[in-house]
Design a protein around this motif. Structure first.
Motif, PDB file in Angstrom:
ATOM      1  N   GLN A 149      -2.511   4.630   0.904  1.00 23.12           N
ATOM      2  CA  GLN A 149      -3.732   3.960   1.358  1.00 23.12           C
ATOM      3  C   GLN A 149      -3.487   2.491   1.726  1.00 23.12           C
ATOM      4  OE1 GLN A 149      -7.323   4.869  -0.942  1.00 23.12           O
ATOM      5  NE2 GLN A 149      -6.123   6.470  -1.956  1.00 23.12           N
ATOM      6  N   TYR A 150      -2.412   1.927   1.233  1.00 18.07           N
ATOM      7  CA  TYR A 150      -2.084   0.546   1.586  1.00 18.07           C
ATOM      8  C   TYR A 150      -1.741   0.428   3.076  1.00 18.07           C
ATOM      9  CZ  TYR A 150      -1.894  -1.377  -3.160  1.00 18.07           C
ATOM     10  OH  TYR A 150      -2.216  -1.846  -4.405  1.00 18.07           O
ATOM     11  N   GLU A 151      -1.245   1.507   3.673  1.00 14.03           N
ATOM     12  CA  GLU A 151      -0.855   1.467   5.084  1.00 14.03           C
ATOM     13  C   GLU A 151      -2.019   1.126   6.010  1.00 14.03           C
ATOM     14  OE1 GLU A 151       0.900   5.389   5.493  1.00 14.03           O
ATOM     15  OE2 GLU A 151       2.902   4.521   5.326  1.00 14.03           O
ATOM     16  N   GLY A 152      -3.232   1.506   5.629  1.00 17.66           N
ATOM     17  CA  GLY A 152      -4.392   1.238   6.472  1.00 17.66           C
ATOM     18  C   GLY A 152      -5.146  -0.022   6.093  1.00 17.66           C
ATOM     19  N   HIS A 153      -4.601  -0.780   5.180  1.00 20.35           N
ATOM     20  CA  HIS A 153      -5.294  -1.983   4.712  1.00 20.35           C
ATOM     21  C   HIS A 153      -5.254  -3.077   5.778  1.00 20.35           C
ATOM     22  CE1 HIS A 153      -6.500  -5.263   2.069  1.00 20.35           C
ATOM     23  NE2 HIS A 153      -6.922  -4.334   1.234  1.00 20.35           N
ATOM     24  N   PRO A 154      -6.321  -3.856   5.924  1.00 19.11           N
ATOM     25  CA  PRO A 154      -6.319  -4.926   6.940  1.00 19.11           C
ATOM     26  C   PRO A 154      -5.353  -6.073   6.632  1.00 19.11           C
ATOM     27  CG  PRO A 154      -8.410  -4.866   5.736  1.00 19.11           C
ATOM     28  CD  PRO A 154      -7.611  -3.704   5.275  1.00 19.11           C
ATOM     29  N   SER A 155      -4.967  -6.222   5.372  1.00 16.39           N
ATOM     30  CA  SER A 155      -4.060  -7.300   4.990  1.00 16.39           C
ATOM     31  C   SER A 155      -2.608  -6.903   5.272  1.00 16.39           C
ATOM     32  CB  SER A 155      -4.212  -7.622   3.507  1.00 16.39           C
ATOM     33  OG  SER A 155      -3.117  -8.391   3.047  1.00 16.39           O
ATOM     34  N   GLN A 156      -1.908  -7.740   5.994  1.00 12.89           N
ATOM     35  CA  GLN A 156      -0.499  -7.459   6.298  1.00 12.89           C
ATOM     36  C   GLN A 156       0.350  -7.464   5.027  1.00 12.89           C
ATOM     37  OE1 GLN A 156       0.365  -6.583   9.531  1.00 12.89           O
ATOM     38  NE2 GLN A 156       2.165  -5.853   8.461  1.00 12.89           N
ATOM     39  N   MET A 158      -0.556  -6.456   2.067  1.00 10.93           N
ATOM     40  CA  MET A 158      -0.775  -5.166   1.403  1.00 10.93           C
ATOM     41  C   MET A 158      -0.006  -4.064   2.129  1.00 10.93           C
ATOM     42  SD  MET A 158      -3.055  -5.525  -1.183  1.00 10.93           S
ATOM     43  CE  MET A 158      -4.242  -4.218  -1.317  1.00 10.93           C
ATOM     44  N   LYS A 159      -0.095  -4.063   3.455  1.00 13.35           N
ATOM     45  CA  LYS A 159       0.629  -3.059   4.245  1.00 13.35           C
ATOM     46  C   LYS A 159       2.132  -3.129   3.977  1.00 13.35           C
ATOM     47  CE  LYS A 159      -2.374  -2.782   8.285  1.00 13.35           C
ATOM     48  NZ  LYS A 159      -2.480  -3.015   9.718  1.00 13.35           N
ATOM     49  N   ASN A 160       2.683  -4.340   4.029  1.00 14.64           N
ATOM     50  CA  ASN A 160       4.132  -4.513   3.857  1.00 14.64           C
ATOM     51  C   ASN A 160       4.598  -4.084   2.471  1.00 14.64           C
ATOM     52  OD1 ASN A 160       4.298  -5.506   6.458  1.00 14.64           O
ATOM     53  ND2 ASN A 160       4.415  -7.648   5.830  1.00 14.64           N
ATOM     54  N   LEU A 161       3.883  -4.511   1.440  1.00 14.35           N
ATOM     55  CA  LEU A 161       4.293  -4.156   0.083  1.00 14.35           C
ATOM     56  C   LEU A 161       4.157  -2.658  -0.150  1.00 14.35           C
ATOM     57  CD1 LEU A 161       5.385  -5.178  -2.570  1.00 14.35           C
ATOM     58  CD2 LEU A 161       3.048  -5.688  -3.290  1.00 14.35           C
ATOM     59  N   GLY A 162       3.097  -2.067   0.366  1.00 11.72           N
ATOM     60  CA  GLY A 162       2.931  -0.620   0.253  1.00 11.72           C
ATOM     61  C   GLY A 162       4.061   0.129   0.943  1.00 11.72           C
ATOM     62  N   LYS A 163       4.445  -0.340   2.113  1.00  6.05           N
ATOM     63  CA  LYS A 163       5.524   0.309   2.868  1.00  6.05           C
ATOM     64  C   LYS A 163       6.849   0.227   2.108  1.00  6.05           C
ATOM     65  CE  LYS A 163       7.792   0.194   7.365  1.00  6.05           C
ATOM     66  NZ  LYS A 163       7.812  -0.432   8.694  1.00  6.05           N
ATOM     67  N   VAL A 164       7.157  -0.947   1.574  1.00  2.79           N
ATOM     68  CA  VAL A 164       8.404  -1.119   0.811  1.00  2.79           C
ATOM     69  C   VAL A 164       8.389  -0.229  -0.431  1.00  2.79           C
ATOM     70  CG1 VAL A 164       9.737  -2.768  -0.577  1.00  2.79           C
ATOM     71  CG2 VAL A 164       8.901  -3.438   1.673  1.00  2.79           C
ATOM     72  N   PHE A 165       7.248  -0.161  -1.096  1.00  5.01           N
ATOM     73  CA  PHE A 165       7.131   0.677  -2.286  1.00  5.01           C
ATOM     74  C   PHE A 165       7.381   2.141  -1.935  1.00  5.01           C
ATOM     75  CE2 PHE A 165       5.332   2.899  -5.812  1.00  5.01           C
ATOM     76  CZ  PHE A 165       5.412   2.032  -6.895  1.00  5.01           C
ATOM     77  N   LEU A 166       6.723   2.618  -0.894  1.00  8.19           N
ATOM     78  CA  LEU A 166       6.896   4.022  -0.484  1.00  8.19           C
ATOM     79  C   LEU A 166       8.341   4.314  -0.093  1.00  8.19           C
ATOM     80  CD1 LEU A 166       3.639   4.474   1.612  1.00  8.19           C
ATOM     81  CD2 LEU A 166       4.206   5.668  -0.516  1.00  8.19           C
ATOM     82  N   GLN A 167       8.960   3.402   0.674  1.00  4.96           N
ATOM     83  CA  GLN A 167      10.340   3.613   1.101  1.00  4.96           C
ATOM     84  C   GLN A 167      11.297   3.611  -0.093  1.00  4.96           C
ATOM     85  OE1 GLN A 167      10.892   0.455   3.951  1.00  4.96           O
ATOM     86  NE2 GLN A 167      10.193   1.711   5.653  1.00  4.96           N
ATOM     87  N   THR A 168      11.022   2.781  -1.055  1.00  2.00           N
ATOM     88  CA  THR A 168      11.913   2.651  -2.213  1.00  2.00           C
ATOM     89  C   THR A 168      11.785   3.820  -3.164  1.00  2.00           C
ATOM     90  OG1 THR A 168      11.784   0.248  -2.035  1.00  2.00           O
ATOM     91  CG2 THR A 168      12.589   1.150  -4.118  1.00  2.00           C
ATOM     92  N   TYR A 169      10.571   4.258  -3.444  1.00  2.00           N
ATOM     93  CA  TYR A 169      10.385   5.227  -4.520  1.00  2.00           C
ATOM     94  C   TYR A 169       9.988   6.634  -4.093  1.00  2.00           C
ATOM     95  CZ  TYR A 169      10.906   1.225  -7.478  1.00  2.00           C
ATOM     96  OH  TYR A 169      11.408   0.116  -8.100  1.00  2.00           O
ATOM     97  N   PHE A 170       9.525   6.819  -2.867  1.00  2.00           N
ATOM     98  CA  PHE A 170       9.092   8.144  -2.487  1.00  2.00           C
ATOM     99  C   PHE A 170       9.911   8.754  -1.365  1.00  2.00           C
ATOM    100  CE2 PHE A 170       5.350   6.502  -4.684  1.00  2.00           C
ATOM    101  CZ  PHE A 170       5.136   7.546  -5.571  1.00  2.00           C
ATOM    102  N   MET A 171      10.529   7.959  -0.540  1.00  2.00           N
ATOM    103  CA  MET A 171      11.296   8.514   0.573  1.00  2.00           C
ATOM    104  C   MET A 171      12.740   8.784   0.197  1.00  2.00           C
ATOM    105  SD  MET A 171       9.765   6.513   3.806  1.00  2.00           S
ATOM    106  CE  MET A 171       8.042   6.619   4.193  1.00  2.00           C
ATOM    107  N   LYS A 172      13.128   8.440  -1.013  1.00  4.26           N
ATOM    108  CA  LYS A 172      14.499   8.704  -1.425  1.00  4.26           C
ATOM    109  C   LYS A 172      14.630  10.010  -2.195  1.00  4.26           C
ATOM    110  CE  LYS A 172      14.410   5.995  -5.690  1.00  4.26           C
ATOM    111  NZ  LYS A 172      14.969   4.896  -6.408  1.00  4.26           N
ATOM    112  N   LYS A 173      13.507  10.746  -2.309  1.00  4.48           N
ATOM    113  CA  LYS A 173      13.518  12.032  -3.029  1.00  4.48           C
ATOM    114  C   LYS A 173      14.452  13.014  -2.382  1.00  4.48           C
ATOM    115  CE  LYS A 173       8.815  11.792  -4.701  1.00  4.48           C
ATOM    116  NZ  LYS A 173       7.515  12.407  -4.677  1.00  4.48           N
TER     117      LYS A 173
END
Length: 173
Positions: A149-156, A158-173
């Motif tokens: 849900q951070y990806e659709g946030h108006p704050s850049q 929030m978007k950036n931190l959400g993206k880094v979090f997802l890439q770090t912890y969910f895309m490495k599965k």
């Protein structure tokens, strides 16, 4: 800026108060004052002390992490913000990280993701980012959905931190 013990001794002087005693006095002031402004300022100061590794042992001895975690049940957004800031600062210490995990800290901190106050939300996500560096931290199943849900946030930010979090912890599965 990080400190060394010799720097602290030089600043403190022979008759000055030591770091442990100063932190203990701040905690006492926070827990006994009835002034909201004093509570806010004191908790902010305590959160700032959690940034410097030289204070980690004192923080553990004084159970400051418990105070930060207990403030997460407060109704006041400013106190929650400072408590999360303190946790975010101390969580880089592996021993403190494990302690936070053991006290159900992941669930407590996760409850502030997507908070209406952007600073609280960012502190919560940043703290979780560092918590999940631990092998003992278990990623909750529903966390990925929340972070997406951070990806659709108006704050850049929030978007950036959400993206880094997802890439770090969910895309490495």
């Amino acid at each position: 800026m990080f400190s060394r013990k010799d720097q602290l001794l030089k600043k403190t002087g022979e008759s000055g108060i030591g770091r442990y005693d100063f932190l203990r006095q701040l905690i006492h002031e926070f827990t006994t004052t009835t002034s909201y402004e004093c509570k806010k300022q004191t908790l902010s100061n305590l959160a700032n002390f959690a940034y410097d590794p030289i204070n980690y042992e004192y923080i553990k001895q004084l159970h400051l992490i418990d105070l930060f975690l207990s403030e997460l049940s407060n109704d006041n957004e400013e106190l929650i913000h400072f408590a999360l800031g303190g946790l975010c600062n101390i969580v880089c210490d592996p021993e403190s990280r494990e302690y936070i995990i053991s006290l159900n800290g992941v669930k407590l901190i996760s409850s502030y993701l997507l908070h209406k106050n952007e600073e609280i939300s960012l502190n919560a996500l940043t703290t979780l980012f560092y918590i999940f560096e631990s092998e003992n931290a278990v990623l909750p199943q529903d966390l990925e959905h929340t972070i997406i849900q951070y990806e659709g946030h108006p704050s850049q930010r929030m978007k950036n931190l959400g993206k880094v979090f997802l890439q770090t912890y969910f895309m490495k599965k």
